[in-house]
Design an enzyme around this catalytic site. Structure first.
Site, PDB file in Angstrom:
ATOM      1  N   ASP A 151       0.911  -1.077  -0.037  1.00 46.21           N
ATOM      2  CA  ASP A 151       0.093   0.111  -0.140  1.00 46.21           C
ATOM      3  C   ASP A 151       1.013   1.225   0.087  1.00 46.21           C
ATOM      4  OD1 ASP A 151      -1.641   2.284   0.605  1.00 46.21           O
ATOM      5  OD2 ASP A 151      -2.553   1.205   2.068  1.00 46.21           O
ATOM      6  N   GLU A 167     -14.121  10.597 -31.010  1.00 47.27           N
ATOM      7  CA  GLU A 167     -14.262   9.412 -30.567  1.00 47.27           C
ATOM      8  C   GLU A 167     -15.802   9.157 -30.381  1.00 47.27           C
ATOM      9  OE1 GLU A 167     -12.032   8.591 -26.397  1.00 47.27           O
ATOM     10  OE2 GLU A 167     -12.087  10.676 -26.706  1.00 47.27           O
ATOM     11  N   HIS A 185      -2.918  15.830 -25.944  1.00 48.06           N
ATOM     12  CA  HIS A 185      -2.813  15.123 -27.348  1.00 48.06           C
ATOM     13  C   HIS A 185      -2.648  16.225 -28.331  1.00 48.06           C
ATOM     14  CE1 HIS A 185      -3.130  11.641 -24.823  1.00 48.06           C
ATOM     15  NE2 HIS A 185      -4.378  11.575 -24.960  1.00 48.06           N
ATOM     16  N   LYS A 216     -16.364  13.339 -27.427  1.00 47.01           N
ATOM     17  CA  LYS A 216     -16.858  11.981 -27.310  1.00 47.01           C
ATOM     18  C   LYS A 216     -18.154  11.866 -27.870  1.00 47.01           C
ATOM     19  CE  LYS A 216     -14.157  10.645 -23.143  1.00 47.01           C
ATOM     20  NZ  LYS A 216     -13.451   9.698 -23.831  1.00 47.01           N
TER      21      LYS A 216
HETATM   22  P1  NAD Z   1      -6.942   1.836 -12.302  1.00 50.45           P
HETATM   23  O1  NAD Z   1      -7.847   2.586 -11.198  1.00 50.45           O
HETATM   24  O2  NAD Z   1      -7.537   0.873 -13.064  1.00 50.45           O
HETATM   25  O3  NAD Z   1      -5.876   1.240 -11.477  1.00 50.45           O
HETATM   26  C1  NAD Z   1      -4.860   1.992 -10.481  1.00 50.45           C
HETATM   27  C2  NAD Z   1      -4.152   0.792  -9.750  1.00 50.45           C
HETATM   28  O4  NAD Z   1      -3.477   1.268  -8.632  1.00 50.45           O
HETATM   29  C3  NAD Z   1      -4.435  -0.499  -9.364  1.00 50.45           C
HETATM   30  O5  NAD Z   1      -3.765  -1.497  -9.449  1.00 50.45           O
HETATM   31  C4  NAD Z   1      -4.696  -0.381  -7.531  1.00 50.45           C
HETATM   32  O6  NAD Z   1      -4.789  -1.536  -7.020  1.00 50.45           O
HETATM   33  C5  NAD Z   1      -3.511   0.653  -7.484  1.00 50.45           C
HETATM   34  N1  NAD Z   1      -3.509   1.189  -6.431  1.00 50.45           N
HETATM   35  C6  NAD Z   1      -4.554   2.216  -5.862  1.00 50.45           C
HETATM   36  N2  NAD Z   1      -4.253   2.911  -4.497  1.00 50.45           N
HETATM   37  C7  NAD Z   1      -3.140   2.221  -4.358  1.00 50.45           C
HETATM   38  C8  NAD Z   1      -2.216   2.204  -3.107  1.00 50.45           C
HETATM   39  N3  NAD Z   1      -2.584   2.845  -2.060  1.00 50.45           N
HETATM   40  N4  NAD Z   1      -1.030   1.504  -3.095  1.00 50.45           N
HETATM   41  C9  NAD Z   1      -0.877   0.436  -4.162  1.00 50.45           C
HETATM   42  N5  NAD Z   1      -1.632   0.452  -5.247  1.00 50.45           N
HETATM   43  C10 NAD Z   1      -2.669   0.985  -5.453  1.00 50.45           C
HETATM   44  O7  NAD Z   1      -6.270   3.204 -13.105  1.00 50.45           O
HETATM   45  P2  NAD Z   1      -5.718   3.029 -14.521  1.00 50.45           P
HETATM   46  O8  NAD Z   1      -6.789   3.185 -15.319  1.00 50.45           O
HETATM   47  O9  NAD Z   1      -5.062   1.843 -14.705  1.00 50.45           O
HETATM   48  O10 NAD Z   1      -4.758   4.336 -14.519  1.00 50.45           O
HETATM   49  C11 NAD Z   1      -3.633   4.357 -13.984  1.00 50.45           C
HETATM   50  C12 NAD Z   1      -3.098   5.873 -14.101  1.00 50.45           C
HETATM   51  O11 NAD Z   1      -2.952   6.010 -15.599  1.00 50.45           O
HETATM   52  C13 NAD Z   1      -3.988   7.084 -13.835  1.00 50.45           C
HETATM   53  O12 NAD Z   1      -3.083   8.024 -13.329  1.00 50.45           O
HETATM   54  C14 NAD Z   1      -4.676   7.495 -14.912  1.00 50.45           C
HETATM   55  O13 NAD Z   1      -5.194   8.556 -14.917  1.00 50.45           O
HETATM   56  C15 NAD Z   1      -3.795   6.953 -16.095  1.00 50.45           C
HETATM   57  N6  NAD Z   1      -4.040   6.868 -17.415  1.00 50.45           N
HETATM   58  C16 NAD Z   1      -4.714   5.498 -17.598  1.00 50.45           C
HETATM   59  C17 NAD Z   1      -5.192   5.301 -18.822  1.00 50.45           C
HETATM   60  C18 NAD Z   1      -6.053   4.177 -19.143  1.00 50.45           C
HETATM   61  O14 NAD Z   1      -6.071   3.771 -20.451  1.00 50.45           O
HETATM   62  N7  NAD Z   1      -6.386   3.438 -18.185  1.00 50.45           N
HETATM   63  C19 NAD Z   1      -4.837   6.212 -19.840  1.00 50.45           C
HETATM   64  C20 NAD Z   1      -4.247   7.276 -19.651  1.00 50.45           C
HETATM   65  C21 NAD Z   1      -3.729   7.696 -18.454  1.00 50.45           C
END
Ligand code: NAD
Length: 490
Positions: free
Chosen positions: A90, A217, A241, A341
């Site tokens: 964590d 999109e 972007h 969107k």
């Molecule tokens: P998500 O919510 O699916 O995943 C978050 C992850 O963080 C999970 O594995 C969770 O277990 C972990 N987590 C949360 N709190 C925690 C803690 N205290 N200790 C350890 N682990 C912890 O989010 P995501 O969609 O995978 O996005 C991750 C990052 O990437 C974000 O900043 C998001 O804005 C950015 N992002 C995501 C996408 C996408 O396509 N999903 C695109 C662009 C940017």
């Protein structure tokens, strides 16, 4: 910049959407093609109580879902999974980090392995993660940290995020991803401009009438509605972007691309600094905010944004902007940007529209002519088109018709087009920063966006409606048509 022999690729947020949908499939393809350093470990970290085998099962399922069927190689999947480890931490609890530190030290040549820390977590966790890595001695070069958008929600918060990371990592260790820059067609824009001679004499206000950049999109906000409502199209798409694409179109030729130099990023920064700042009157005249209402997409009825969200909101799901780059090359050439969107099509493209011929010797002709256009298609099918006027075959005088020279990547190269993340992850491992955003670029982009966002907020106007499945609000057409131009739909 050198290619390391050993690498620990640590993914914070290893159970999250980005890690499972994008990062693991990208690592799989890199491994399949023998591009990862031979001694690479992938260490997934998150709060969930899992062991290596439990995480490998999740990873296996994610690869089965997100790697295209023709590239599924079960032996290669298992080879990658042997590299994969999982550690429960964590990140907000300093007491829970020791197992990760032990795992990092528990390898041969632990001090020589390049450590990549990919922060695939909410930005509020960047601070605690960088702090723990820093105070425990894991942030020293050649360690690298990778962050995703959003980097802040305005200039002050972007600076705060950057300050937090910079407390422990030098700028030369910070890789800010804009995955658009990893797309093949976007890199090909650099090659088209700077490895050919025919365009350069035309690439300026003498020959170019205007530039259009569209990122459309068909999807709505889906299960990201809560996140999206705090962001909106301007913060989610334009600040990063669309402005990055604009920079690549408008930048001056760099001395060298790659090679560990900063030329590309220096030139992009100059473009951002040359964007004409918008006054409130400019914002009223040259920007349009929109928001989708219910409608039809691909033959199915869909809800409007407010119904999806479940409460009233002032957030925009569509933006159109007429921007100006105030420098010698681009004076008087508008850059029309639009993104939204739930539109009628999914497309990302740049259209460079050239001026009409100064004189028309075919004025007695039949048929139609159109200004020449260069279209760079970023998605869905990456490629490029040049639109010309040609004579329609036939003996009866000159009948003219617009035709296009079409370069489809899929057809021109008998090769798989890699996902943007594959290129970018390899660049992180190699230490090549060219396709990543430097701190000053991110902040310059926010500095330009901020007066627009502020004026929208102070004017407190509800965004203009457009039905889901349409081409956007009527005002976005007026924005360009009042200049005697029109959006190009290829
Ligand atoms: P998500 O919510 O699916 O995943 C978050 C992850 O963080 C999970 O594995 C969770 O277990 C972990 N987590 C949360 N709190 C925690 C803690 N205290 N200790 C350890 N682990 C912890 O989010 P995501 O969609 O995978 O996005 C991750 C990052 O990437 C974000 O900043 C998001 O804005 C950015 N992002 C995501 C996408 C996408 O396509 N999903 C695109 C662009 C940017």
């Amino acid at each position: 910049m050198h290619f390391p022999e050993a690498c620990d690729f640590v993914v914070f947020g290893g159970t999250g959407d980005l890690a499972l949908r994008k990062l693991l499939p990208a690592l799989y393809h890199c491994d399949l093609e023998g591009r990862l350093p031979a001694d690479t470990r992938v260490i997934a970290v998150s709060r969930s109580e899992l062991d290596d085998d439990g995480y490998r099962a999740e990873a296996r399922a994610a690869l089965a879902e997100h790697v295209a069927a023709e590239f599924q190689d079960l032996a290669a999947v298992e080879r990658l999974l042997e590299r994969v480890h999982y550690v429960t931490v964590d990140v907000q609890d300093p007491g829970s980090w020791q197992p990760l530190f032990d795992t990092l030290k528990d390898r041969e040549n632990a001090d020589e392995a390049v450590r990549v820390f990919y922060l695939s977590v909410a930005p509020s966790l960047f601070g605690p993660i960088c702090h723990e890595l820093g105070v425990n001695g894991f942030a020293e070069a050649p360690a690298r940290v990778v962050v995703e958008k959003p980097i802040g929600t305005d200039l002050a918060s972007a600076k705060a995020v950057n300050n937090t990371i910079s407390e422990f990592f030098d700028e030369s260790q910070i890789f800010r991803i804009d995955h658009y820059l990893g797309k093949e067609s976007v890199q090909n824009l650099l090659v088209t401009r700077f490895a050919n001679t025919f365009l350069e004499p035309l690439w300026n206000s003498h020959s170019i009438d205007h530039v259009q950049i569209t990122v459309a999109e068909t999807l709505g906000t889906g299960n990201r509605a809560g996140y999206y409502d705090r962001s909106g199209a301007m913060r989610d798409m334009v600040q990063n972007h669309l402005l990055q694409l604009l920079c690549l179109v408008a930048m001056e030729p760099p001395i060298e691309i790659g090679g560990g130099r900063e030329d590309v990023r220096d030139e992009k920064l100059k473009v951002l600094q040359a964007l004409k700042p918008m006054t409130p009157a400019d914002v009223d005249r040259d920007t349009v905010r929109g928001r989708y209402t219910s409608g039809w997409v691909a033959g199915k009825p869909v809800e409007g944004y407010v119904e999806e969200l479940g409460h009233e909101s002032m957030t925009e799901t569509f933006v159109a902007i007429k921007a100006e780059v105030q420098n010698w090359r681009w004076a008087g050439v508008p850059f029309y940007l639009r993104t939204g969107k739930r539109l009628d099509r999914r497309v990302s493209e740049i259209v460079v529209v050239f001026k009409n011929a100064p004189y028309d010797p075919f004025r007695q002709r039949e048929g139609v002519t159109e200004p020449n256009r260069l279209t760079i298609r970023v998605q869905p099918e990456e490629g490029m088109q040049i639109h010309l006027n040609a004579k329609e075959p036939g003996p009866g005088g000159y009948r003219l018709k617009p035709v296009s020279l079409d370069l489809s990547y899929a057809n021109a190269f008998d090769k798989r087009s890699p996902d943007a993340y594959e290129r970018l992850l390899m660049d992180v491992i190699r230490g090549n920063m060219t396709l990543f955003m430097r701190r000053d670029e991110v902040e310059a982009a926010w500095a330009w966006c901020e007066p627009i966002l502020k004026h929208w907020e102070s004017a407190a106007l509800t965004p203009k409606s457009y039905p889901a499945g349409s081409a956007g609000p009527t005002a976005s057409f007026t924005l360009i048509e009042r200049d005697g131009r029109s959006w190009q739909e290829s």
